[in-house]
Design a protein around this motif. Structure first.
Motif, PDB file in Angstrom:
ATOM      1  N   UNK A   6      76.820   6.154  64.835  1.00  0.00           N
ATOM      2  CA  UNK A   6      77.764   7.244  64.627  1.00  0.00           C
ATOM      3  C   UNK A   6      78.302   7.181  63.200  1.00  0.00           C
ATOM      4  N   UNK A   7      78.219   8.299  62.497  1.00  0.00           N
ATOM      5  CA  UNK A   7      78.742   8.376  61.134  1.00  0.00           C
ATOM      6  C   UNK A   7      80.241   8.621  61.190  1.00  0.00           C
ATOM      7  N   UNK A   8      80.985   7.876  60.403  1.00  0.00           N
ATOM      8  CA  UNK A   8      82.432   8.015  60.369  1.00  0.00           C
ATOM      9  C   UNK A   8      82.841   8.772  59.115  1.00  0.00           C
ATOM     10  N   UNK A   9      83.745   9.711  59.298  1.00  0.00           N
ATOM     11  CA  UNK A   9      84.181  10.554  58.185  1.00  0.00           C
ATOM     12  C   UNK A   9      84.837   9.713  57.095  1.00  0.00           C
ATOM     13  N   UNK A  10      85.440   8.585  57.478  1.00  0.00           N
ATOM     14  CA  UNK A  10      86.098   7.717  56.496  1.00  0.00           C
ATOM     15  C   UNK A  10      85.121   7.201  55.440  1.00  0.00           C
ATOM     16  N   UNK A  11      83.853   7.076  55.814  1.00  0.00           N
ATOM     17  CA  UNK A  11      82.851   6.533  54.900  1.00  0.00           C
ATOM     18  C   UNK A  11      82.303   7.575  53.926  1.00  0.00           C
ATOM     19  N   UNK A  61      94.903  16.102  49.437  1.00  0.00           N
ATOM     20  CA  UNK A  61      95.134  15.109  50.483  1.00  0.00           C
ATOM     21  C   UNK A  61      94.056  15.245  51.560  1.00  0.00           C
ATOM     22  N   UNK A  62      93.580  14.109  52.055  1.00  0.00           N
ATOM     23  CA  UNK A  62      92.625  14.108  53.162  1.00  0.00           C
ATOM     24  C   UNK A  62      93.243  13.338  54.324  1.00  0.00           C
ATOM     25  N   UNK A  63      93.320  13.982  55.474  1.00  0.00           N
ATOM     26  CA  UNK A  63      93.913  13.390  56.669  1.00  0.00           C
ATOM     27  C   UNK A  63      92.832  13.188  57.724  1.00  0.00           C
ATOM     28  N   UNK A  64      92.699  11.951  58.194  1.00  0.00           N
ATOM     29  CA  UNK A  64      91.680  11.631  59.195  1.00  0.00           C
ATOM     30  C   UNK A  64      92.268  10.935  60.418  1.00  0.00           C
ATOM     31  N   UNK A  65      93.587  10.806  60.450  1.00  0.00           N
ATOM     32  CA  UNK A  65      94.246  10.126  61.565  1.00  0.00           C
ATOM     33  C   UNK A  65      94.031  10.866  62.885  1.00  0.00           C
ATOM     34  N   UNK A  66      93.905  12.190  62.812  1.00  0.00           N
ATOM     35  CA  UNK A  66      93.739  12.990  64.017  1.00  0.00           C
ATOM     36  C   UNK A  66      92.274  13.256  64.351  1.00  0.00           C
ATOM     37  N   UNK A  67      91.360  12.595  63.642  1.00  0.00           N
ATOM     38  CA  UNK A  67      89.932  12.860  63.826  1.00  0.00           C
ATOM     39  C   UNK A  67      89.489  12.623  65.261  1.00  0.00           C
ATOM     40  N   UNK A  68      89.850  11.470  65.827  1.00  0.00           N
ATOM     41  CA  UNK A  68      89.399  11.137  67.178  1.00  0.00           C
ATOM     42  C   UNK A  68      89.935  12.118  68.209  1.00  0.00           C
ATOM     43  N   UNK A  69      91.233  12.441  68.106  1.00  0.00           N
ATOM     44  CA  UNK A  69      91.845  13.348  69.083  1.00  0.00           C
ATOM     45  C   UNK A  69      91.243  14.745  68.997  1.00  0.00           C
ATOM     46  N   UNK A 154      91.401  18.112  56.438  1.00  0.00           N
ATOM     47  CA  UNK A 154      91.219  17.292  57.637  1.00  0.00           C
ATOM     48  C   UNK A 154      89.748  16.913  57.708  1.00  0.00           C
ATOM     49  N   UNK A 155      89.478  15.653  58.014  1.00  0.00           N
ATOM     50  CA  UNK A 155      88.104  15.185  58.151  1.00  0.00           C
ATOM     51  C   UNK A 155      87.821  14.767  59.577  1.00  0.00           C
ATOM     52  N   UNK A 156      86.691  15.230  60.130  1.00  0.00           N
ATOM     53  CA  UNK A 156      86.315  14.909  61.509  1.00  0.00           C
ATOM     54  C   UNK A 156      84.939  14.262  61.566  1.00  0.00           C
ATOM     55  N   UNK A 157      84.802  13.285  62.446  1.00  0.00           N
ATOM     56  CA  UNK A 157      83.502  12.670  62.708  1.00  0.00           C
ATOM     57  C   UNK A 157      82.876  13.400  63.888  1.00  0.00           C
ATOM     58  N   UNK A 158      82.217  14.505  63.597  1.00  0.00           N
ATOM     59  CA  UNK A 158      81.663  15.362  64.651  1.00  0.00           C
ATOM     60  C   UNK A 158      80.544  16.214  64.070  1.00  0.00           C
ATOM     61  N   UNK A 159      79.542  16.497  64.882  1.00  0.00           N
ATOM     62  CA  UNK A 159      78.454  17.347  64.441  1.00  0.00           C
ATOM     63  C   UNK A 159      78.926  18.797  64.346  1.00  0.00           C
ATOM     64  N   UNK A 184      86.404  19.358  56.861  1.00  0.00           N
ATOM     65  CA  UNK A 184      85.054  18.850  56.640  1.00  0.00           C
ATOM     66  C   UNK A 184      84.649  17.993  57.834  1.00  0.00           C
ATOM     67  N   UNK A 185      83.352  17.975  58.133  1.00  0.00           N
ATOM     68  CA  UNK A 185      82.838  17.191  59.245  1.00  0.00           C
ATOM     69  C   UNK A 185      81.628  16.389  58.793  1.00  0.00           C
ATOM     70  N   UNK A 186      81.348  15.306  59.518  1.00  0.00           N
ATOM     71  CA  UNK A 186      80.127  14.542  59.294  1.00  0.00           C
ATOM     72  C   UNK A 186      79.546  14.176  60.652  1.00  0.00           C
ATOM     73  N   UNK A 187      78.247  14.440  60.836  1.00  0.00           N
ATOM     74  CA  UNK A 187      77.580  14.155  62.093  1.00  0.00           C
ATOM     75  C   UNK A 187      76.711  12.913  61.995  1.00  0.00           C
ATOM     76  N   UNK A 188      75.801  12.762  62.976  1.00  0.00           N
ATOM     77  CA  UNK A 188      74.964  11.568  63.044  1.00  0.00           C
ATOM     78  C   UNK A 188      74.000  11.464  61.875  1.00  0.00           C
ATOM     79  N   UNK A 189      73.676  12.567  61.253  1.00  0.00           N
ATOM     80  CA  UNK A 189      72.746  12.532  60.125  1.00  0.00           C
ATOM     81  C   UNK A 189      73.446  12.237  58.807  1.00  0.00           C
ATOM     82  N   UNK A 190      74.718  11.919  58.881  1.00  0.00           N
ATOM     83  CA  UNK A 190      75.498  11.532  57.696  1.00  0.00           C
ATOM     84  C   UNK A 190      75.589  12.645  56.664  1.00  0.00           C
ATOM     85  N   UNK A 191      75.536  13.884  57.131  1.00  0.00           N
ATOM     86  CA  UNK A 191      75.651  15.022  56.233  1.00  0.00           C
ATOM     87  C   UNK A 191      77.030  15.648  56.378  1.00  0.00           C
ATOM     88  N   UNK A 192      77.748  15.730  55.279  1.00  0.00           N
ATOM     89  CA  UNK A 192      79.088  16.312  55.301  1.00  0.00           C
ATOM     90  C   UNK A 192      78.979  17.828  55.184  1.00  0.00           C
TER      91      UNK A 192
END
Length: 231
Positions: A6-11, A61-69, A154-159, A184-192
């Protein structure tokens, strides 16, 4: 077969936004600060600061604290919609009408009321549940608004595929649009993927960098001619 990592938006978020502002604003000295504190005591996931060609300081500013929720809400809605629990409501309403009619000896309530009120109960439950989900999304987006910046992301780890034919995902984009927040989002292929571009704001007094505890150090850093990253 091994599971895809799983690609994480933090990366990916900081490098993506750094490249974005380098191209869009022709910025050469971008500072990337992670876990920066505001003077009110809030800690943001990260900011990007640089001087514009006009000489003004620009802060994103980039906020990723709410990414999982947010990701869980969007994915669950994509897979399950509003869920099956709302199907129980009309059954309970029909049963209640039947037993009330039976206990009072009223055939009208026992036989006809369930036909009228059971569908109404289903529609009302679905409406209230949808409004509740929409409100959850709005509250999570509002978290990004507490960090002062010209651009708020806001950054999300989602396709991005999860946004197709997904009413809740559409609502998320509409809320971001209303509030001027980029997504912005990032999925399993690591594409933002940029799902929504932010609406830039202007600080009424000075600049948004003055709202951060380390603003003096950041101002000195962005006077250089290279990209900086601070933890």
């Amino acid at each position: 077969m091994a599971n895809q990592q799983v690609s994480k938006i933090e990366d990916f978020a900081f490098d993506y936004l750094k490249n974005y502002y380098t191209q869009q604003c022709y910025a050469n000295n971008i500072l990337v600060g992670q876990s920066e504190k505001t003077k009110r005591g809030n800690t943001t996931d990260g900011i990007l600061a640089f001087k514009q060609t006009t000489g003004n300081v620009f802060v994103a500013n980039i906020s990723m604290q709410q990414s999982e929720a947010l990701t869980n809400l969007v994915v669950n809605y994509k897979k399950n919609g509003l869920g099956w629990f709302r199907l129980i409501t009309p059954l309970l309403v029909a049963a209640a009408c039947f037993f009330i009619g039976r206990s009072t000896g009223n055939l009208l309530i026992m036989l006809i009321a369930p036909v009228i009120f059971a569908p109404f109960g289903f529609i009302l439950h679905a409406y209230l549940l949808k409004k509740y989900r929409f409100r959850q999304v709005e509250k999570l987006v509002d978290q990004a608004k507490q960090y002062p910046a010209n651009d708020q992301w806001i950054g999300l780890s989602i396709s991005s595929l999860m946004f197709r034919k997904n009413l809740l995902a559409t609502e998320l984009l509409e809320v971001c649009n209303r509030k001027g927040v980029g997504l912005i989002t990032v999925g399993q292929r690591s594409k933002v993927i940029m799902m929504k571009k932010p609406k830039s704001a202007t600080c009424r007094r000075g600049d948004f960098l003055s709202h951060y505890a380390s603003d003096e150090n950041i101002r000195k850093a962005i006077e250089g001619d290279h990209v900086l990253r601070v933890a």
